[in-house]
Design a protein around this motif. Structure first.
Motif: not given
Length: 99
Positions: A15-21, A23-27, A86-91, A93-99
């Motif tokens: 039941i517990i997902k360790k690798e990802s969360i 969308d509902a939990l992320k939101n 926010r862009s980092y938090f919601f990236h 499929n591997g979309t890279k964070f742009i600084a």
């Protein structure tokens, strides 16, 4: 047959997902962060934080420890910094964070 098997209960490790969360939990997590941290800071497009404020320490910690970026790339505007976090938090499929 075990009780849990009869009633269709799954072991906790399935039941517990360790690798990802999902969308509902992320939101939900972002909404809590937004309500209890970001909305507590008065910021506009040009508002900058003071060097020794709590928000400055938090943003600096994010930049160095999470993003692994030099702190001289941290935006001066709180609004810009939050947008990048926010862009980092919601990236997706591997979309890279742009600084």
């Amino acid at each position: 047959m075990r009780f849990s098997e009869r009633y269709g209960y799954k072991p906790v490790r399935e039941i517990i997902k360790k690798e990802s969360i999902d969308d509902a939990l992320k939101n939900l997590l972002w909404s809590v962060l937004n309500d209890y941290v970001w909305k507590q800071v008065k910021h506009g497009n040009n508002y900058s934080y003071t060097k020794y404020s709590n928000i400055s320490s938090l943003l600096n910690s994010y930049w160095i420890n999470i993003f692994k970026l030099p702190n001289d790339t941290l935006p001066i505007s709180i609004s810009d910094a939050i947008k990048r976090i926010r862009s980092y938090f919601f990236h997706v499929n591997g979309t890279k964070f742009i600084a």
